[in-house]
Design a protein around this motif. Sequence first.
Motif, PDB file in Angstrom:
ATOM      1  N   ALA A  10     -43.035 -11.198  -8.952  1.00  0.00           N
ATOM      2  CA  ALA A  10     -41.904 -11.651  -9.764  1.00  0.00           C
ATOM      3  C   ALA A  10     -40.618 -11.140  -9.129  1.00  0.00           C
ATOM      4  CB  ALA A  10     -42.032 -11.109 -11.170  1.00  0.00           C
ATOM      5  N   PRO A  11     -39.570 -11.923  -9.238  1.00  0.00           N
ATOM      6  CA  PRO A  11     -38.326 -11.422  -8.665  1.00  0.00           C
ATOM      7  C   PRO A  11     -37.839 -10.199  -9.411  1.00  0.00           C
ATOM      8  CG  PRO A  11     -37.952 -13.461  -9.871  1.00  0.00           C
ATOM      9  CD  PRO A  11     -39.424 -13.240  -9.825  1.00  0.00           C
ATOM     10  N   ASN A  12     -37.318  -9.259  -8.684  1.00  0.00           N
ATOM     11  CA  ASN A  12     -36.691  -8.087  -9.282  1.00  0.00           C
ATOM     12  C   ASN A  12     -35.353  -8.547  -9.840  1.00  0.00           C
ATOM     13  OD1 ASN A  12     -34.934  -5.870  -9.542  1.00  0.00           O
ATOM     14  ND2 ASN A  12     -36.305  -4.675  -8.244  1.00  0.00           N
ATOM     15  N   PRO A  13     -35.159  -8.435 -11.153  1.00  0.00           N
ATOM     16  CA  PRO A  13     -33.967  -9.035 -11.745  1.00  0.00           C
ATOM     17  C   PRO A  13     -32.683  -8.267 -11.474  1.00  0.00           C
ATOM     18  CG  PRO A  13     -35.212  -7.893 -13.410  1.00  0.00           C
ATOM     19  CD  PRO A  13     -35.983  -7.764 -12.128  1.00  0.00           C
ATOM     20  N   ASN A  14     -32.760  -7.155 -10.811  1.00  0.00           N
ATOM     21  CA  ASN A  14     -31.584  -6.307 -10.704  1.00  0.00           C
ATOM     22  C   ASN A  14     -30.999  -6.163  -9.319  1.00  0.00           C
ATOM     23  OD1 ASN A  14     -31.388  -5.175 -13.501  1.00  0.00           O
ATOM     24  ND2 ASN A  14     -33.514  -4.732 -12.987  1.00  0.00           N
ATOM     25  N   VAL A  15     -31.696  -6.610  -8.324  1.00  0.00           N
ATOM     26  CA  VAL A  15     -31.199  -6.416  -6.966  1.00  0.00           C
ATOM     27  C   VAL A  15     -31.254  -7.718  -6.180  1.00  0.00           C
ATOM     28  CG1 VAL A  15     -31.469  -5.138  -4.811  1.00  0.00           C
ATOM     29  CG2 VAL A  15     -32.010  -4.023  -6.976  1.00  0.00           C
ATOM     30  N   SER A  16     -30.162  -8.034  -5.526  1.00  0.00           N
ATOM     31  CA  SER A  16     -30.136  -9.212  -4.669  1.00  0.00           C
ATOM     32  C   SER A  16     -29.669  -8.817  -3.276  1.00  0.00           C
ATOM     33  CB  SER A  16     -29.202 -10.281  -5.246  1.00  0.00           C
ATOM     34  OG  SER A  16     -27.863  -9.830  -5.244  1.00  0.00           O
ATOM     35  N   VAL A  17     -29.793  -9.740  -2.352  1.00  0.00           N
ATOM     36  CA  VAL A  17     -29.167  -9.573  -1.035  1.00  0.00           C
ATOM     37  C   VAL A  17     -28.224 -10.750  -0.814  1.00  0.00           C
ATOM     38  CG1 VAL A  17     -31.014  -8.250   0.085  1.00  0.00           C
ATOM     39  CG2 VAL A  17     -31.110 -10.739   0.092  1.00  0.00           C
ATOM     40  N   ASP A  18     -27.139 -10.503  -0.106  1.00  0.00           N
ATOM     41  CA  ASP A  18     -26.206 -11.559   0.276  1.00  0.00           C
ATOM     42  C   ASP A  18     -25.920 -11.432   1.766  1.00  0.00           C
ATOM     43  OD1 ASP A  18     -25.441 -13.103  -2.107  1.00  0.00           O
ATOM     44  OD2 ASP A  18     -24.749 -11.182  -2.885  1.00  0.00           O
ATOM     45  N   ARG A 109     -26.698  -7.754 -15.222  1.00  0.00           N
ATOM     46  CA  ARG A 109     -26.089  -7.068 -14.099  1.00  0.00           C
ATOM     47  C   ARG A 109     -26.964  -7.181 -12.853  1.00  0.00           C
ATOM     48  NH1 ARG A 109     -24.585  -0.693 -13.661  1.00  0.00           N
ATOM     49  NH2 ARG A 109     -23.612  -0.871 -11.617  1.00  0.00           N
ATOM     50  N   VAL A 110     -26.347  -7.475 -11.738  1.00  0.00           N
ATOM     51  CA  VAL A 110     -27.072  -7.543 -10.481  1.00  0.00           C
ATOM     52  C   VAL A 110     -26.316  -6.751  -9.420  1.00  0.00           C
ATOM     53  CG1 VAL A 110     -27.855  -9.006  -8.593  1.00  0.00           C
ATOM     54  CG2 VAL A 110     -28.137  -9.763 -10.946  1.00  0.00           C
ATOM     55  N   ILE A 111     -27.055  -5.885  -8.759  1.00  0.00           N
ATOM     56  CA  ILE A 111     -26.501  -5.124  -7.647  1.00  0.00           C
ATOM     57  C   ILE A 111     -26.895  -5.836  -6.365  1.00  0.00           C
ATOM     58  CG2 ILE A 111     -26.997  -3.011  -6.351  1.00  0.00           C
ATOM     59  CD1 ILE A 111     -26.947  -1.664  -9.231  1.00  0.00           C
ATOM     60  N   THR A 112     -25.980  -5.993  -5.445  1.00  0.00           N
ATOM     61  CA  THR A 112     -26.335  -6.746  -4.249  1.00  0.00           C
ATOM     62  C   THR A 112     -26.158  -5.927  -2.987  1.00  0.00           C
ATOM     63  OG1 THR A 112     -26.236  -8.943  -3.279  1.00  0.00           O
ATOM     64  CG2 THR A 112     -24.134  -7.848  -3.582  1.00  0.00           C
ATOM     65  N   VAL A 113     -27.146  -6.041  -2.117  1.00  0.00           N
ATOM     66  CA  VAL A 113     -27.111  -5.370  -0.822  1.00  0.00           C
ATOM     67  C   VAL A 113     -26.622  -6.404   0.182  1.00  0.00           C
ATOM     68  CG1 VAL A 113     -28.446  -4.110   0.895  1.00  0.00           C
ATOM     69  CG2 VAL A 113     -29.070  -3.956  -1.527  1.00  0.00           C
TER      70      VAL A 113
END
Lengths: 237, 237
Positions: A10-18, A109-113
């Motif tokens: 499942a996707p981790n709902p809190n961390v994305s990459v851009d 909320r999403v934190i992005t790396v």
Amino acid sequence: MAKSITSLNAPNPNVSVDCVVFGFDNEKLKVLLIEQRNTGQFEAQLALPGDLVLERENLDEAATRVLKQLTHLEGIYLKQFKTFGDPNRVNNVKDKEWLRTFREDPAARVITVAYYSLVKLEDYLPEAASFAGKVIWQPVDEIPALAFDHNIIVNEALKRLREEFEFKNIGYELLPKKFTLSMLQTLHEIVLGVKLDKRNFRKKLKNSTTIIALEEKQTGVDHKPAQLFVYQSKTLL
Amino acid sequence: MAKSITSLNAPNPNVSVDCVVFGFDNEKLKVLLIEQRNTGQFEAQLALPGDLVLERENLDEAATRVLKQLTHLEGIYLKQFKTFGDPNRVNNVKDKEWLRTFREDPAARVITVAYYSLVKLEDYLPEAASFAGKVIWQPVDEIPALAFDHNIIVNEALKRLREEFEFKNIGYELLPKKFTLSMLQTLHEIVLGVKLDKRNFRKKLKNSTTIIALEEKQTGVDHKPAQLFVYQSKTLL
DNA sequence: CAATCTTAGTGTAAATAGTACACTTAGTGA
DNA sequence: TCACTAAGTGTACTATTTACACTAAGATTG
């Protein structure tokens, strides 16, 4: 609110990459942007290619996957440079419905790396046809208002790119395999925002073992053709 | 599995911050470590000060809070340098019960945003009494096996610290307010791992406007006392 | 095919920055 | 007063950086 993670994939709902993908066409430094799917009610907004991190992949893997899925780019220079975590960074998205296409709670909320990468625009253009209407190469000095905090991310990436350019030889990643010294100089001038002296620039390159001259010359120009060079990675020596 | 976020102030279960705090005592470069609360069954493990990011704070705020809560350090140089997200980075913790003291699911995946900071060890030592048994200053060349992937994080921080030292003047943050040129030189030698020439080192400093000589001299040494200097931030000029 | 246009390609002198190196000085302590 | 310790200081040499202007090769045009 955030959903429970019931599957390992499942996707981790809190961390994305851009990914901030830089390209160079011998005139301008450009950034790859994608058009968010317009659900009708709001004007379309541009954004950086990005996605949530899946439960079983690490950050570099996520960035590599995103880049491949959204742009078909593979095997390119890709470097993590900063993580953005302001609680309000999602607020700038006009069309919350669009967020719902990949996140359950559009206000979560999403934190992005953030990563940046460099591609040879020339090599990429033929392939771009398959993304017509979705992928846009925008000059860095003409970036419109983007979704999320993506304008901030692009600016930070630019800052970092300049720092790397001053100390390391990563410029070659933005040029075609065979390039002229003038192309390399123009690239440096555009990225660093300065004017360089032709003879001094070439003198410094003479002491570098990372570029090698080919027998070949430039074709299709209406003036004296320049000698072509290729980049020879130091790690191969 | 991850719990639902029902309050805006609930901890975000997926993102933490960790701080690599460097200090210098004129002999060795040290890192601040904390002893994890030992729940009995396992030998105590050391770790970097860190905590989950709360729902309403941004990353810099989280790092500042963690540092203050765990070490009472405030107002110091604090810089985000890399984010670590390997899915298995939690596996290295021996005492899973300890994890449960701040996380519901000890096996849950956590991505951590790492910061490094620099403190004047001298200034800090008097305060350290209040953390006896919890805070340890460990020389960077004698770091034991730490919890999580914290050994990797410390090594990356060191790498970054050296890079910053080569190009920027951040060394002053590791010295007392009044320092001698020998102390500054020793610091550079230890961080960069090289031996420097005294006269050349001082010559270079002469062209720098960032340090200013005081009238004052060193006291309490059994040899010729050295002149004291203070650091004058460029941003104040 | 001569003239013109455009970019490629090249060297030198002066200034600046970096390196290598050894003795005198100011204080402490025996 | 003598010995010990670290502080403090200058010069000659080398390497790097900067400023600067003309000739060469090919394409295009009349």
